[in-house]
Write a protein that holds these residues in place. Structure first.
Motif, PDB file in Angstrom:
ATOM      1  N   SER A  29      14.191  33.345 -99.064  1.00 30.47           N
ATOM      2  CA  SER A  29      14.118  34.774 -99.367  1.00 30.47           C
ATOM      3  C   SER A  29      15.072  35.120-100.507  1.00 30.47           C
ATOM      4  O   SER A  29      16.206  34.652-100.537  1.00 30.47           O
ATOM      5  N   GLU A  30      14.601  35.926-101.437  1.00 32.51           N
ATOM      6  CA  GLU A  30      15.401  36.315-102.599  1.00 32.51           C
ATOM      7  C   GLU A  30      15.247  37.811-102.865  1.00 32.51           C
ATOM      8  O   GLU A  30      14.214  38.399-102.540  1.00 32.51           O
TER       9      GLU A  30
ATOM     10  N   ILE B 227       0.604  51.073 -96.541  1.00 24.93           N
ATOM     11  CA  ILE B 227       1.347  52.055 -95.752  1.00 24.93           C
ATOM     12  C   ILE B 227       0.746  53.439 -95.938  1.00 24.93           C
ATOM     13  O   ILE B 227       0.702  53.949 -97.054  1.00 24.93           O
TER      14      ILE B 227
ATOM     15  N   GLU C 162       1.224  45.850 -95.813  1.00 23.05           N
ATOM     16  CA  GLU C 162       1.922  46.622 -96.835  1.00 23.05           C
ATOM     17  C   GLU C 162       1.034  47.756 -97.314  1.00 23.05           C
ATOM     18  O   GLU C 162       1.260  48.308 -98.389  1.00 23.05           O
TER      19      GLU C 162
ATOM     20  N   SER D 147      14.908  42.048 -98.202  1.00 18.70           N
ATOM     21  CA  SER D 147      14.939  41.241 -99.425  1.00 18.70           C
ATOM     22  C   SER D 147      16.056  41.724-100.359  1.00 18.70           C
ATOM     23  O   SER D 147      16.695  40.927-101.043  1.00 18.70           O
TER      24      SER D 147
ATOM     25  N   ILE E 115       7.196  44.522 -92.368  1.00 16.22           N
ATOM     26  CA  ILE E 115       6.949  44.843 -93.767  1.00 16.22           C
ATOM     27  C   ILE E 115       7.741  43.959 -94.717  1.00 16.22           C
ATOM     28  O   ILE E 115       8.967  43.921 -94.675  1.00 16.22           O
ATOM     29  N   ASN E 116       7.115  43.216 -95.528  1.00 15.63           N
ATOM     30  CA  ASN E 116       7.616  42.695 -96.798  1.00 15.63           C
ATOM     31  C   ASN E 116       6.451  42.098 -97.571  1.00 15.63           C
ATOM     32  O   ASN E 116       6.118  40.928 -97.416  1.00 15.63           O
ATOM     33  N   ALA E 117       5.849  42.917 -98.417  1.00 18.94           N
ATOM     34  CA  ALA E 117       4.721  42.487 -99.234  1.00 18.94           C
ATOM     35  C   ALA E 117       3.748  41.665 -98.383  1.00 18.94           C
ATOM     36  O   ALA E 117       3.363  42.110 -97.312  1.00 18.94           O
TER      37      ALA E 117
ATOM     38  N   ILE F 292      11.880  54.776 -96.202  1.00 20.35           N
ATOM     39  CA  ILE F 292      11.118  53.858 -97.046  1.00 20.35           C
ATOM     40  C   ILE F 292      11.169  54.309 -98.496  1.00 20.35           C
ATOM     41  O   ILE F 292      10.736  55.413 -98.827  1.00 20.35           O
ATOM     42  N   ILE F 293      11.722  53.466 -99.369  1.00 19.36           N
ATOM     43  CA  ILE F 293      11.746  53.799-100.793  1.00 19.36           C
ATOM     44  C   ILE F 293      10.874  52.850-101.594  1.00 19.36           C
ATOM     45  O   ILE F 293      10.853  52.902-102.814  1.00 19.36           O
ATOM     46  N   ASP F 294      10.176  51.977-100.907  1.00 21.06           N
ATOM     47  CA  ASP F 294       9.223  51.073-101.551  1.00 21.06           C
ATOM     48  C   ASP F 294       8.186  50.704-100.493  1.00 21.06           C
ATOM     49  O   ASP F 294       8.542  50.455 -99.341  1.00 21.06           O
ATOM     50  N   HIS F 295       6.919  50.664-100.896  1.00 20.97           N
ATOM     51  CA  HIS F 295       5.860  50.373 -99.917  1.00 20.97           C
ATOM     52  C   HIS F 295       5.629  48.881 -99.731  1.00 20.97           C
ATOM     53  O   HIS F 295       4.711  48.492 -99.012  1.00 20.97           O
ATOM     54  N   SER F 296       6.391  48.057-100.407  1.00 21.08           N
ATOM     55  CA  SER F 296       6.127  46.626-100.323  1.00 21.08           C
ATOM     56  C   SER F 296       7.410  45.820-100.142  1.00 21.08           C
ATOM     57  O   SER F 296       7.520  45.031 -99.217  1.00 21.08           O
ATOM     58  N   LYS F 297       8.343  46.041-101.030  1.00 14.84           N
ATOM     59  CA  LYS F 297       9.585  45.262-100.996  1.00 14.84           C
ATOM     60  C   LYS F 297      10.470  45.741 -99.851  1.00 14.84           C
ATOM     61  O   LYS F 297      10.757  46.929 -99.709  1.00 14.84           O
ATOM     62  N   SER F 298      10.941  44.802 -99.060  1.00  9.63           N
ATOM     63  CA  SER F 298      11.738  45.158 -97.889  1.00  9.63           C
ATOM     64  C   SER F 298      13.204  45.383 -98.245  1.00  9.63           C
ATOM     65  O   SER F 298      13.714  44.840 -99.220  1.00  9.63           O
TER      66      SER F 298
ATOM     67  N   LEU G 149       5.696  55.999-104.522  1.00 10.76           N
ATOM     68  CA  LEU G 149       5.341  56.220-103.128  1.00 10.76           C
ATOM     69  C   LEU G 149       4.064  57.031-102.943  1.00 10.76           C
ATOM     70  O   LEU G 149       3.453  57.003-101.885  1.00 10.76           O
TER      71      LEU G 149
ATOM     72  N   CYS H  28      12.149  40.183 -91.936  1.00  4.74           N
ATOM     73  CA  CYS H  28      11.738  41.227 -92.871  1.00  4.74           C
ATOM     74  C   CYS H  28      12.028  42.586 -92.223  1.00  4.74           C
ATOM     75  O   CYS H  28      12.833  42.663 -91.294  1.00  4.74           O
ATOM     76  N   ASP H  29      11.426  43.655 -92.726  1.00 10.37           N
ATOM     77  CA  ASP H  29      11.714  44.982 -92.186  1.00 10.37           C
ATOM     78  C   ASP H  29      10.825  45.294 -90.982  1.00 10.37           C
ATOM     79  O   ASP H  29       9.676  44.861 -90.916  1.00 10.37           O
TER      80      ASP H  29
ATOM     81  N   LYS I 149       6.285  48.268-104.855  1.00  7.23           N
ATOM     82  CA  LYS I 149       5.520  49.510-104.836  1.00  7.23           C
ATOM     83  C   LYS I 149       6.453  50.710-104.752  1.00  7.23           C
ATOM     84  O   LYS I 149       6.553  51.360-103.708  1.00  7.23           O
TER      85      LYS I 149
END
Lengths: 451, 451
Positions: A182-183, A87, A85, B96, A114-116, B87-93, A193, B111-112, A190
């Motif tokens: 998964s939730e 990026i 993560e 999710s 990618i997911n945290a 990508i609009i978040d660097h962590s959350k996919s 950006l 995940c992504d 983040k």
């Protein structure tokens, strides 16, 4: 096509930046009691990168070392995936950058996951499935540089990378059914950006971790109980646990939670009265309260305590000394266990290992079995040597300067620095243009010579 | 565990924003001849999002519609993966975020998947492997919003999403050995983290695409020739082609390139003299020149021309009308083929379909076989209806305004707008804080009422 047997972990290599902050010294610099970071977080040190390292360079280093250590012919690799993560490009994957190590074999599937903190686990699952169906060897990389903008969260930073060789005839294999949870939650994310820092709701994130653990553990026991052999199955039935470790205190909470979950699951059965009777006062506590109740936490910790040292401590050595390495964290924990299990690596033979992982929110729990000696797998890790060689310092690179780090300062030299990964580094924009902001600690720490 | 048979594509749904730019009108607004965008790029229209849609909302919409169309019980889904580079978040996919559609079944892996336009293909491969080994159903999502900062590149933008249901007993299955190719190249990348625009070296990117195509096609023919049945195997041996389509001209170049590759591969064999003799003058052209030579391009196009209309055109309908949707592009092409194959979907039965894909740089080529009627799979696509209903306009939302778009303006209403995906949208920062910059065309187009 017939399925390939005994696919699992054939090799593992870890890397973390040599420089670190002592939690005690960091607390002093922050003007807080040392115990807040040591006993409070359960951490000892935290690794950090200088300007000469980035996500590409640490990933290149760990893969290069894995290939040398395991004597891998690049031509044998068919899949390569990276969980991260950290990026630094919204399009080009770290995986594609790693292809500079495989110019003689460009026929390699895979991309970034990618997911945290979960990406490395998805990469591992993909690699295992791929190997079982298609044969060949795969490499899984998990690497991250964890930085926090909020002063309170800074002690939970860290950095690290891991590379895992996946293939047939492996000494460590998966067993039983893996479970996932998964939730859609916003506990840690983040959205800014142009900076590296997350937005964290610490209390909520702890609950999300535990809620994922609850769901995974309950489902895992239901689906895999027959493989464990104990009746009833409780946390005591498993030999070792490996948890994702944002900070060690979270791991302690997670482990003690399992004993509460065992009682909840079993108290309506014939085993009920005998299962952790000291937790009976919490039988009817509303679920939401159980995530925050200090009395429950203390009671569960007391129940878990006799098991923690043998079942959990062996996996915590690296994460407590390198900090949170996000996707790499759980595999740094695994590497620690392999080297530190009571009785040495040989003692792991035939024993069952439960892996657990929770994050952002994707989570999974699964079981691994050591089915053959792992001496060759662990012999090159040298975790204790690397911890002894950590260079503790309060010097953190100042944001505004040009990279001042001498390569010699990155001792136990990595195989790559970001100025050496030509043409990648040249092609990438420099860090400020790149939107990659200065190291998180720059503003709060004195600039001093390397200590 | 025994491998599950006939795993493949059981359902497919597409979504693209209703509003679009006509290439002819855009060329006029840009003050260039219309042919530059039409014949030059091979494009007709380009879809774009308003401020009420983003990567999350279009992904939610397409998955929701797939589930309704295929009558999917959320409890049957075991894996969900998203390929995207928006990508609009660097962590959350994005994955999710999609879990809000699965609150009754949170036990979903995945995940992504990130590498430029390739992520959707990695997601598909993962889903296929997962289903073959673990059973159950998987959903693959590929979605992107393509915007360009450079005026010259803007006509190659676009937007779209696709959701694919993967499972056993599928009418479309993979056949033979899939091949991959990956390089560390900087032809198209997004190092400016605070904006949506890529850095593109157009000429180099075209070469990277073709170089990937060369490698994949050569290896694919070597590994799968026995399945094709023709001797010698040439591009003419396959019934249909589906290419990743950044713009249609690239697809034309790619298809004609195959005929050059056939001659190169076969000219030293007994078949040599008979294989495309009009390309003989280019037999000894240095490889690098072949990527740019106009005379070779013209000669290869002439050889390919008799085949293009039947083998390629059916897959180009959507991409020429929605523009580049990055990861979704190749699956928009697939959906077009399924609906448009000569003789209707029934004609595809039993025929072999070759898929090809190249990007950033990860690429893959594989073959699919239609083994059962696909009427149910294609009946709800309504691609022609959706193209007829596109609302062409030169109005593009102005950057500085608050979202002015009435939901009614997003006709053929998506199931979700970004202001409706509560709590996600509320939790996300607003677009300007978010680092998501204004629509690319805002500065060059007149603000006018919806046309």
């Amino acid at each position: 096509m017939s399925e390939i047997q005994n696919v699992g972990i054939r090799g593992i290599e870890i890397y973390f930046p040599h420089r670190c902050l002592e939690m005690v010294a960091l607390a002093e610099a922050d003007g807080v009691p040392a115990g807040k970071y040591t006993a409070g977080l359960g951490q000892t040190r935290m690794a950090f990168c200088g300007d000469r390292e980035d996500i590409i360079s640490i990933s290149l280093t760990v893969v290069k070392r894995l290939m040398e250590k395991c004597n891998i012919d690049p031509k044998d690799i068919g899949r390569l995936e990276v969980g991260t993560e950290t990026i630094i490009d919204h399009s080009k994957s770290v995986k594609s950058s790693l292809m500079q190590l495989f110019t003689e074999n460009p026929f390699i599937e895979g991309c970034d996951q990618i997911n945290a903190c979960y990406g490395g686990t998805n990469a591992l699952f993909n690699a295992l499935d791929w190997c079982r169906l298609h044969g060949g060897l795969a490499i899984v990389v998990a690497a991250d540089i964890a930085l926090y903008g909020e002063k309170n969260a800074r002690p939970t930073g860290g950095a690290g990378a891991v590379a895992i060789l996946v293939g047939p005839n492996a000494p460590i294999v998966m067993e039983g059914t893996r479970v996932a949870f998964s939730e859609n939650v916003y506990d840690f994310y983040k959205p800014h950006l142009s900076e590296e820092y997350p937005v964290v709701d610490g209390h909520f994130s702890l609950q999300c971790y535990l809620r994922s653990l609850d769901a995974c553990y309950t489902r895992f026991c239901a689906q895999n109980g027959h493989l464990v052999g104990a009746s009833p199955i409780t946390a005591a039935s498993f030999d070792y646990f490996v948890f994702h470790s944002p900070y060690n205190k979270m791991v302690q909470k997670a482990f003690s939670r399992l004993f509460y979950l065992d009682r909840q699951r079993l108290r309506g059965t014939e085993h009920g009265p005998a299962v952790h009777p000291t937790l009976a006062p919490f039988d009817d506590m509303p679920l939401q309260e159980t995530f925050t109740s200090k009395t429950l936490q203390e009671a569960a910790t007391a129940v878990a305590a006799p098991f923690y040292a043998t079942k959990v401590t062996p996996s915590t050595r690296l994460p407590t000394h390198t900090g949170n390495s996000y996707t790499a964290s759980i595999y740094h924990s695994l590497a620690s266990l392999l080297e530190n299990a009571v009785g040495g690596p040989a003692a792991l033979l035939g024993k069952r290992i439960v892996f657990s992982y929770g994050s952002g929110s994707c989570a999974a729990m699964w079981m691994m079995r050591v089915r053959a000696p792992i001496d060759r797998l662990t012999s090159g890790l040298h975790i204790e040597d690397q911890i002894r060689a950590q260079q503790c310092t309060l010097r953190h690179l100042h944001a505004a300067t040009q990279p001042p780090t001498r390569l010699s300062f990155i001792s136990r030299r990595p195989n790559f620095s970001n100025s050496e990964t030509s043409p990648s580094a040249e092609k990438r924009l420099n860090r400020s243009e790149n939107g990659v902001t200065p190291p998180a600690l720059a503003s709060c720490l004195p600039i001093a010579p390397p200590g």
